[in-house]
Design a protein around this motif. Structure first.
Motif, PDB file in Angstrom:
ATOM      1  N   MET A 101       0.835  -1.207   0.000  1.00  0.00           N
ATOM      2  CA  MET A 101       0.000   0.000   0.000  1.00  0.00           C
ATOM      3  C   MET A 101       0.865   1.250   0.000  1.00  0.00           C
ATOM      4  SD  MET A 101      -3.240  -0.280  -0.274  1.00  0.00           S
ATOM      5  CE  MET A 101      -3.848   1.291   0.320  1.00  0.00           C
ATOM      6  N   GLY A 102       1.973   1.204   0.752  1.00  0.00           N
ATOM      7  CA  GLY A 102       2.893   2.336   0.788  1.00  0.00           C
ATOM      8  C   GLY A 102       3.501   2.600  -0.576  1.00  0.00           C
ATOM      9  N   LYS A 103       3.830   1.512  -1.271  1.00  0.00           N
ATOM     10  CA  LYS A 103       4.413   1.638  -2.612  1.00  0.00           C
ATOM     11  C   LYS A 103       3.404   2.275  -3.575  1.00  0.00           C
ATOM     12  CE  LYS A 103       5.609  -2.189  -4.891  1.00  0.00           C
ATOM     13  NZ  LYS A 103       6.310  -3.452  -5.194  1.00  0.00           N
ATOM     14  N   TRP A 104       2.157   1.841  -3.454  1.00  0.00           N
ATOM     15  CA  TRP A 104       1.068   2.392  -4.285  1.00  0.00           C
ATOM     16  C   TRP A 104       0.892   3.891  -4.008  1.00  0.00           C
ATOM     17  CZ3 TRP A 104      -2.293   3.461  -7.812  1.00  0.00           C
ATOM     18  CH2 TRP A 104      -3.588   3.926  -7.549  1.00  0.00           C
ATOM     19  N   LYS A 105       0.884   4.264  -2.724  1.00  0.00           N
ATOM     20  CA  LYS A 105       0.656   5.672  -2.368  1.00  0.00           C
ATOM     21  C   LYS A 105       1.809   6.589  -2.782  1.00  0.00           C
ATOM     22  CE  LYS A 105      -2.783   5.334   1.236  1.00  0.00           C
ATOM     23  NZ  LYS A 105      -3.125   5.622   2.628  1.00  0.00           N
ATOM     24  N   ARG A 106       2.988   6.008  -3.007  1.00  0.00           N
ATOM     25  CA  ARG A 106       4.134   6.815  -3.461  1.00  0.00           C
ATOM     26  C   ARG A 106       4.249   6.844  -4.992  1.00  0.00           C
ATOM     27  NH1 ARG A 106       6.327   4.009   0.943  1.00  0.00           N
ATOM     28  NH2 ARG A 106       7.276   2.452  -0.437  1.00  0.00           N
ATOM     29  N   SER A 107       3.353   6.147  -5.666  1.00  0.00           N
ATOM     30  CA  SER A 107       3.474   6.007  -7.127  1.00  0.00           C
ATOM     31  C   SER A 107       2.872   7.198  -7.872  1.00  0.00           C
ATOM     32  CB  SER A 107       2.786   4.720  -7.586  1.00  0.00           C
ATOM     33  OG  SER A 107       1.374   4.841  -7.445  1.00  0.00           O
ATOM     34  N   GLN A 108       3.321   7.350  -9.115  1.00  0.00           N
ATOM     35  CA  GLN A 108       2.768   8.396  -9.986  1.00  0.00           C
ATOM     36  C   GLN A 108       1.299   8.102 -10.297  1.00  0.00           C
ATOM     37  OE1 GLN A 108       4.217  11.329 -11.061  1.00  0.00           O
ATOM     38  NE2 GLN A 108       2.164  11.742 -11.820  1.00  0.00           N
ATOM     39  N   ALA A 109       0.984   6.814 -10.452  1.00  0.00           N
ATOM     40  CA  ALA A 109      -0.400   6.429 -10.759  1.00  0.00           C
ATOM     41  C   ALA A 109      -1.351   6.884  -9.652  1.00  0.00           C
ATOM     42  CB  ALA A 109      -0.498   4.917 -10.948  1.00  0.00           C
ATOM     43  N   TYR A 110      -0.912   6.739  -8.396  1.00  0.00           N
ATOM     44  CA  TYR A 110      -1.739   7.161  -7.256  1.00  0.00           C
ATOM     45  C   TYR A 110      -1.940   8.681  -7.288  1.00  0.00           C
ATOM     46  CZ  TYR A 110      -3.192   7.928  -2.386  1.00  0.00           C
ATOM     47  OH  TYR A 110      -3.876   8.308  -1.259  1.00  0.00           O
ATOM     48  N   ALA A 111      -0.842   9.408  -7.555  1.00  0.00           N
ATOM     49  CA  ALA A 111      -0.929  10.876  -7.626  1.00  0.00           C
ATOM     50  C   ALA A 111      -1.901  11.296  -8.727  1.00  0.00           C
ATOM     51  CB  ALA A 111       0.458  11.472  -7.867  1.00  0.00           C
ATOM     52  N   ASP A 112      -1.830  10.621  -9.877  1.00  0.00           N
ATOM     53  CA  ASP A 112      -2.731  10.933 -10.997  1.00  0.00           C
ATOM     54  C   ASP A 112      -4.182  10.626 -10.627  1.00  0.00           C
ATOM     55  OD1 ASP A 112      -0.580  11.668 -12.545  1.00  0.00           O
ATOM     56  OD2 ASP A 112      -0.515   9.818 -13.716  1.00  0.00           O
ATOM     57  N   TYR A 113      -4.383   9.500  -9.952  1.00  0.00           N
ATOM     58  CA  TYR A 113      -5.731   9.042  -9.603  1.00  0.00           C
ATOM     59  C   TYR A 113      -6.386   9.980  -8.589  1.00  0.00           C
ATOM     60  CZ  TYR A 113      -9.351   5.740  -7.985  1.00  0.00           C
ATOM     61  OH  TYR A 113     -10.539   5.133  -7.648  1.00  0.00           O
ATOM     62  N   ILE A 114      -5.657  10.310  -7.522  1.00  0.00           N
ATOM     63  CA  ILE A 114      -6.189  11.232  -6.511  1.00  0.00           C
ATOM     64  C   ILE A 114      -6.382  12.621  -7.115  1.00  0.00           C
ATOM     65  CG2 ILE A 114      -5.734  12.361  -4.276  1.00  0.00           C
ATOM     66  CD1 ILE A 114      -6.500   9.393  -4.026  1.00  0.00           C
ATOM     67  N   GLY A 115      -5.435  13.029  -7.958  1.00  0.00           N
ATOM     68  CA  GLY A 115      -5.551  14.327  -8.641  1.00  0.00           C
ATOM     69  C   GLY A 115      -6.799  14.390  -9.506  1.00  0.00           C
ATOM     70  N   PHE A 116      -7.105  13.289 -10.173  1.00  0.00           N
ATOM     71  CA  PHE A 116      -8.294  13.182 -11.023  1.00  0.00           C
ATOM     72  C   PHE A 116      -9.567  13.366 -10.181  1.00  0.00           C
ATOM     73  CE2 PHE A 116     -11.548  10.103 -12.610  1.00  0.00           C
ATOM     74  CZ  PHE A 116     -11.835  10.693 -13.834  1.00  0.00           C
ATOM     75  N   ILE A 117      -9.639  12.665  -9.046  1.00  0.00           N
ATOM     76  CA  ILE A 117     -10.810  12.755  -8.165  1.00  0.00           C
ATOM     77  C   ILE A 117     -10.974  14.177  -7.614  1.00  0.00           C
ATOM     78  CG2 ILE A 117     -11.727  11.984  -5.918  1.00  0.00           C
ATOM     79  CD1 ILE A 117     -10.535   9.182  -6.662  1.00  0.00           C
ATOM     80  N   LEU A 118      -9.867  14.793  -7.206  1.00  0.00           N
ATOM     81  CA  LEU A 118      -9.931  16.144  -6.630  1.00  0.00           C
ATOM     82  C   LEU A 118     -10.242  17.205  -7.682  1.00  0.00           C
ATOM     83  CD1 LEU A 118      -6.968  15.976  -4.063  1.00  0.00           C
ATOM     84  CD2 LEU A 118      -9.421  15.750  -3.617  1.00  0.00           C
ATOM     85  N   THR A 119      -9.738  17.006  -8.892  1.00  0.00           N
ATOM     86  CA  THR A 119     -10.034  17.944  -9.987  1.00  0.00           C
ATOM     87  C   THR A 119     -11.525  17.934 -10.299  1.00  0.00           C
ATOM     88  OG1 THR A 119      -7.828  17.648 -10.935  1.00  0.00           O
ATOM     89  CG2 THR A 119      -9.518  18.533 -12.396  1.00  0.00           C
ATOM     90  N   LEU A 120     -12.107  16.731 -10.372  1.00  0.00           N
ATOM     91  CA  LEU A 120     -13.552  16.624 -10.619  1.00  0.00           C
ATOM     92  C   LEU A 120     -14.336  17.208  -9.449  1.00  0.00           C
ATOM     93  CD1 LEU A 120     -13.880  13.068 -12.222  1.00  0.00           C
ATOM     94  CD2 LEU A 120     -13.713  15.266 -13.371  1.00  0.00           C
ATOM     95  N   ASN A 121     -13.816  17.015  -8.245  1.00  0.00           N
ATOM     96  CA  ASN A 121     -14.460  17.558  -7.048  1.00  0.00           C
ATOM     97  C   ASN A 121     -14.585  19.074  -7.147  1.00  0.00           C
ATOM     98  OD1 ASN A 121     -15.496  16.647  -4.475  1.00  0.00           O
ATOM     99  ND2 ASN A 121     -13.870  17.820  -3.513  1.00  0.00           N
ATOM    100  N   GLU A 122     -13.502  19.699  -7.614  1.00  0.00           N
ATOM    101  CA  GLU A 122     -13.483  21.163  -7.784  1.00  0.00           C
ATOM    102  C   GLU A 122     -14.452  21.576  -8.896  1.00  0.00           C
ATOM    103  OE1 GLU A 122     -12.489  24.754  -6.392  1.00  0.00           O
ATOM    104  OE2 GLU A 122     -11.735  22.865  -5.542  1.00  0.00           O
TER     105      GLU A 122
END
Length: 269
Positions: free
Chosen positions: A36-57
């Motif tokens: 899970m730590g490896k996933w949370k440090r990944s670029q894919a995780y950053a893109d995924y969370i960024g996607f959710i937050l961008t839509l949220n805005e």
């Protein structure tokens, strides 16, 4: 998700495909807690969370009935979801002794398993056809588990990943933001609720204390953003039947509350 350079949202999907994108069939990578730590440090995780937050805005303070642009890609995604809906009608529940987990769901899922790549190919332009087998896996993962006949927030997360992938390869654009949530994701919720009701699906890994809904999570994130600065709706109104009935067509959050009250009995608390 696709590796390589990210395509600019302003690029036309009809342009030359990005040269450095390579596509691979996704496989399970999270097996242990340290993964899970490896996933949370990944670029894919950053893109995924960024996607959710961008839509949220993007949906902040807006009703579902708000007027927004609907692109061809959005229309094609809705048509895809309409196909899944039609297959439910064509696959009625079977008579069985157990009340939950109707086995007809497996028949419905087998059809999706077989047709997923063809469905995704209707949304993805031909010059990006190499992405289809990768992206289709997220679609198949987003509708529940055919062995257990259950559905939960992990499946919902896969649908968000499916949409995120379509953004990464340039099929969905910056100006599709509101339509992604209000038209595509909202339609997805309708189809998943129909699946849950028709086949009496079990909640996957439901922990009652973690969320209001056994099945969904994202509508509470995006739905609460919709309600920011609302002139009169407050948290106390979420258990007010009149307020929910009058406003659920405008707000995803209240649509969830309505569904919970339909599916469960007893005091809301």
């Amino acid at each position: 998700m696709a590796e390589g350079e990210r395509q600019s949202p302003s690029d036309s999907s009809e342009d030359i495909p990005p040269a450095t994108q390579n596509f691979i069939i996704p496989k399970k990578e999270i097996h242990t807690v340290p993964d899970m730590g490896k996933w949370k440090r990944s670029q894919a995780y950053a893109d995924y969370i960024g996607f959710i937050l961008t839509l949220n805005e993007g949906v902040k303070g807006k009703k579902l009935t708000f007027e927004y642009k609907v692109s061809e890609a959005i229309e094609k995604l809705v048509a895809l979801l309409n196909t899944l809906d039609r297959w439910i009608d064509e696959t009625p529940p079977v008579d069985q002794p157990s009340r939950f987990g109707n086995k007809a769901y497996r028949t419905w899922y087998a059809k999706l398993d077989e047709e997923a790549e063809n469905l995704v190919a209707t949304v993805v332009p031909t010059h990006l056809a190499a992405a289809v087998p990768e992206v289709a896996v997220y679609l198949k993962e987003s509708v529940g588990n055919s062995t257990r006949i259950d559905y939960g927030t992990g499946h919902e997360a896969a649908f968000a990943a499916f949409l995120c992938c379509l953004c990464k390869i340039g099929v969905l654009r910056v100006d599709d933001q509101i339509a992604i949530v209000f038209k595509v994701f909202n339609r997805y919720l309708e189809v998943m609720r129909k699946l849950q009701k028709t086949y009496r699906m079990e909640p996957a890994g439901s922990q009652g204390v973690w969320g209001l809904d056994d099945f969904q999570f994202l509508p509470f994130i995006w739905g609460s953003s919709q309600l920011i600065d609302h002139p009169y709706l407050e948290p106390r109104h979420f258990v007010d039947e009149k307020a929910v009935n009058e406003n659920h067509k405008d707000y995803m959050f209240l649509e969830c509350i309505l569904f919970i009250t339909e599916m469960k009995t007893g005091p809301f608390a």
